[in-house]
Design a protein around this motif. Sequence first.
Motif, mmCIF file in Angstrom:
data_model
loop_
_atom_site.group_PDB
_atom_site.id
_atom_site.type_symbol
_atom_site.label_atom_id
_atom_site.label_comp_id
_atom_site.label_asym_id
_atom_site.label_seq_id
_atom_site.Cartn_x
_atom_site.Cartn_y
_atom_site.Cartn_z
ATOM 1 N N ARG A 194 0.775 -1.235 0.000
ATOM 2 C CA ARG A 194 0.000 0.000 0.000
ATOM 3 C C ARG A 194 0.810 1.289 0.000
ATOM 4 O O ARG A 194 0.620 2.152 0.832
ATOM 5 N N ARG A 195 1.741 1.384 -0.924
ATOM 6 C CA ARG A 195 2.409 2.665 -1.137
ATOM 7 C C ARG A 195 1.721 3.361 -2.295
ATOM 8 O O ARG A 195 1.246 2.716 -3.215
ATOM 9 N N ASP A 196 1.675 4.682 -2.240
ATOM 10 C CA ASP A 196 1.200 5.417 -3.400
ATOM 11 C C ASP A 196 2.275 5.370 -4.466
ATOM 12 O O ASP A 196 3.454 5.274 -4.146
ATOM 13 N N ILE A 197 1.827 5.446 -5.706
ATOM 14 C CA ILE A 197 2.805 5.279 -6.781
ATOM 15 C C ILE A 197 2.795 6.441 -7.781
ATOM 16 O O ILE A 197 1.823 7.184 -7.884
ATOM 17 N N PHE A 198 3.916 6.539 -8.468
ATOM 18 C CA PHE A 198 4.039 7.383 -9.653
ATOM 19 C C PHE A 198 4.058 6.449 -10.851
ATOM 20 O O PHE A 198 4.625 5.353 -10.770
ATOM 21 N N VAL A 199 3.490 6.916 -11.944
ATOM 22 C CA VAL A 199 3.512 6.118 -13.170
ATOM 23 C C VAL A 199 4.149 6.926 -14.292
ATOM 24 O O VAL A 199 3.924 8.142 -14.395
ATOM 25 N N LEU A 200 4.968 6.259 -15.067
ATOM 26 C CA LEU A 200 5.579 6.854 -16.258
ATOM 27 C C LEU A 200 5.137 6.042 -17.456
ATOM 28 O O LEU A 200 5.290 4.824 -17.467
ATOM 29 N N VAL A 201 4.556 6.723 -18.440
ATOM 30 C CA VAL A 201 4.221 6.065 -19.700
ATOM 31 C C VAL A 201 5.015 6.787 -20.771
ATOM 32 O O VAL A 201 4.987 8.025 -20.819
ATOM 33 N N GLU A 202 5.750 6.057 -21.594
ATOM 34 C CA GLU A 202 6.497 6.765 -22.632
ATOM 35 C C GLU A 202 6.632 5.947 -23.906
ATOM 36 O O GLU A 202 6.591 4.722 -23.889
ATOM 37 N N ASN A 203 6.772 6.676 -25.004
ATOM 38 C CA ASN A 203 7.246 6.062 -26.229
ATOM 39 C C ASN A 203 8.556 6.785 -26.573
ATOM 40 O O ASN A 203 9.097 7.497 -25.720
ATOM 41 N N GLU A 204 9.044 6.619 -27.794
ATOM 42 C CA GLU A 204 10.372 7.174 -28.059
ATOM 43 C C GLU A 204 10.433 8.693 -27.938
ATOM 44 O O GLU A 204 11.459 9.247 -27.570
ATOM 45 N N GLN A 284 -27.925 0.595 -3.534
ATOM 46 C CA GLN A 284 -26.594 0.912 -4.067
ATOM 47 C C GLN A 284 -25.699 1.330 -2.918
ATOM 48 O O GLN A 284 -26.187 1.810 -1.893
ATOM 49 N N TYR A 285 -24.423 1.141 -3.090
ATOM 50 C CA TYR A 285 -23.508 1.476 -1.998
ATOM 51 C C TYR A 285 -22.118 1.742 -2.537
ATOM 52 O O TYR A 285 -21.818 1.496 -3.713
ATOM 53 N N ASN A 286 -21.263 2.263 -1.669
ATOM 54 C CA ASN A 286 -19.844 2.430 -1.998
ATOM 55 C C ASN A 286 -19.058 2.292 -0.692
ATOM 56 O O ASN A 286 -19.651 2.292 0.386
ATOM 57 N N ILE A 287 -17.761 2.138 -0.809
ATOM 58 C CA ILE A 287 -16.946 2.145 0.407
ATOM 59 C C ILE A 287 -15.761 3.072 0.204
ATOM 60 O O ILE A 287 -15.325 3.309 -0.926
ATOM 61 N N SER A 288 -15.270 3.605 1.300
ATOM 62 C CA SER A 288 -14.121 4.505 1.207
ATOM 63 C C SER A 288 -13.379 4.505 2.539
ATOM 64 O O SER A 288 -13.917 4.087 3.568
ATOM 65 N N THR A 289 -12.154 4.960 2.497
ATOM 66 C CA THR A 289 -11.368 5.064 3.725
ATOM 67 C C THR A 289 -10.364 6.190 3.582
ATOM 68 O O THR A 289 -9.957 6.547 2.485
ATOM 69 N N ASN A 290 -9.974 6.740 4.711
ATOM 70 C CA ASN A 290 -8.873 7.711 4.697
ATOM 71 C C ASN A 290 -7.738 7.198 5.578
ATOM 72 O O ASN A 290 -6.874 7.942 5.983
ATOM 73 N N LYS A 291 -7.776 5.906 5.856
ATOM 74 C CA LYS A 291 -6.818 5.375 6.815
ATOM 75 C C LYS A 291 -5.537 4.858 6.156
ATOM 76 O O LYS A 291 -4.670 4.340 6.828
ATOM 77 N N PHE A 292 -5.448 4.948 4.813
ATOM 78 C CA PHE A 292 -4.201 4.585 4.145
ATOM 79 C C PHE A 292 -3.404 5.865 3.918
ATOM 80 O O PHE A 292 -3.731 6.905 4.456
ATOM 81 N N ASN A 293 -2.359 5.792 3.098
ATOM 82 C CA ASN A 293 -1.569 6.999 2.832
ATOM 83 C C ASN A 293 -2.437 8.099 2.244
ATOM 84 O O ASN A 293 -2.294 9.253 2.565
ATOM 85 N N GLU A 294 -3.307 7.696 1.340
ATOM 86 C CA GLU A 294 -4.216 8.638 0.715
ATOM 87 C C GLU A 294 -5.624 8.063 0.803
ATOM 88 O O GLU A 294 -5.802 6.898 1.143
#
Length: 391
Positions: A194-204, A284-294
């Motif tokens: 459960r770490r937040d991540i950065f993503v890099l998408v690239e072509n040439e 209908q329902y949803n779930i959420s939390t603020n107990k992780f990093n984000e």
Amino acid sequence: MSATLKFVTFLSFAIMVAPHSEADHRLPAPQNCTPHWADRFVVEVKWIWPKPKDLPESCKVEFEIRWTDKQEDVARVKHTNFTYYYLSKDFTANILELSISSKPLKDCNGWNESDPVKVNIKAPKSYAELVKDFRCFYLSNGSKCFWTPVDPSKDLKVYYRSRGKEKKDIQSLKVCEAFKMEGRNSCSLKLEKRRDIFVLVENETRMNTFEPKMEIYVPKMSINETEKYLHLTWRKPAVGPDGAWRFCVWYKECGNNKPPRCYEFSQNRTVSIPYNKCCRYEFQYNISTNKFNEDVSSDTSEVIHHGTTSFCISSANVVAIIIPIIVCFCVILSIYCFKKHEKIFGCTRLDPSVIKEILNLKQISQENQCAQDPREHTDTCTPLVPEKEKR
Ligand SMILES: *[C@@H]1O[C@H](CO)[C@@H](O)[C@H](O)[C@H]1NC(C)=O
Ligand SMILES: *[C@@H]1O[C@H](CO)[C@@H](O)[C@H](O)[C@H]1NC(C)=O
Ligand SMILES: *[C@@H]1O[C@H](CO)[C@@H](O)[C@H](O)[C@H]1NC(C)=O
Ligand SMILES: *[C@@H]1O[C@H](CO)[C@@H](O)[C@H](O)[C@H]1NC(C)=O
Ligand SMILES: *[C@@H]1O[C@H](CO)[C@@H](O)[C@H](O)[C@H]1NC(C)=O
Ligand SMILES: *[C@@H]1O[C@H](CO)[C@@H](O)[C@H](O)[C@H]1NC(C)=O
Ligand SMILES: *[C@@H]1O[C@H](CO)[C@@H](O)[C@H](O)[C@H]1NC(C)=O
């Protein structure tokens, strides 16, 4: 050294120094600012700062880094370098401009802030969106991301790493080994939990860097019916302790909206709601939390149906079904009576087309009205007949 000489030396020193300490000086600006990309996300900016010889020993200086566009403070540092991460969204037209100035911190009588120097940071590659709808989910056995390439015919490379600007973050970069599923691509993330991540998408030639928000799938909900209650029970969410999650549920009862209610469960994740057997329910329902990093949240669940409105006789249904039938029956009866009276009293013959018209009207009103609100019936069915009878 004689006392006089000492005094004269002191006096001349005082004369030399005093005007300086009272006059206004500007601190020198940082020089040779050079930005360097540590990886696709992190920039290190280094500079030189020539400390003035006449700066009081006690004077502490710091460097203020500002975002020129946004007039926003980025950081204040005491040494002559600065490291931060920038994502594609931070760049306008491939260039990001920072201003760095030196500022007196304390005990710098008469010394003023330097002029700011501008540092242009050029993006490692120009931006292109490259992927659409990039979403990442926590699963019970890891995490997964999904995306759609903007141009499926072109080759893309996707990488991820833990968020941050430290050396260990920079070194955690990994290839997202994609496999295709129904036009979408996906890859499993190998991450510390459960770490937040950065993503890099690239072509040439192009690249896109961003920080995907982590999400979770909605857990399944089952409904158990007892005499007076519906018991809604959710499965355990894929990750996190039970207490971490907030479940919000809202529903329709016989078509009427019930406002959302939110729950935090410590154990069995069950909610009981009053049950009207004559109603159809849509949950209908949803779930959420603020107990992780984000914050982490789910989409809204699909609509879950329970119960049915047909073949259920309640007082409401009696009003809605029986009364219109009685009213319509009365209408037919009165028309019949009217015809009989006509024969008995030998009145002028009623034009058959009028009867037809009445019957048609009645039929239409029956079709239109019998299934509707009973109040409208009494308004429309009954006044129709007396008007015709008066003739
Ligand atoms: C920044 O400067 C400090 C002090 O001069 C130094 O210890 C540190 O290694 C430098 N950091 C980088 C990334 O150059
Ligand atoms: C230094 O700052 C003071 C007060 O902020 C101001 O009055 C003065 O003009 C400044 N001097 C210079 C050289 O900018
Ligand atoms: C997680 O489990 C699913 C099946 O439940 C499996 O398809 C998937 O490969 C697993 N992922 C990892 C990262 O082990
Ligand atoms: C990289 O992506 C851009 C934008 O989609 C595209 O115009 C370009 O042709 C791509 N380059 C290569 C080498 O695939
Ligand atoms: C519903 O609840 C009752 C009593 O709590 C229990 O006996 C029954 O097994 C439950 N049914 C289901 C399908 O969970
Ligand atoms: C679930 O927990 C509540 C209290 O939190 C309890 O009243 C209820 O009986 C429990 N239901 C089951 C099926 O364990
Ligand atoms: C979940 O539902 C509640 C109630 O409708 C709503 O207020 C909240 O914004 C929703 N959460 C998310 C993440 O959509």
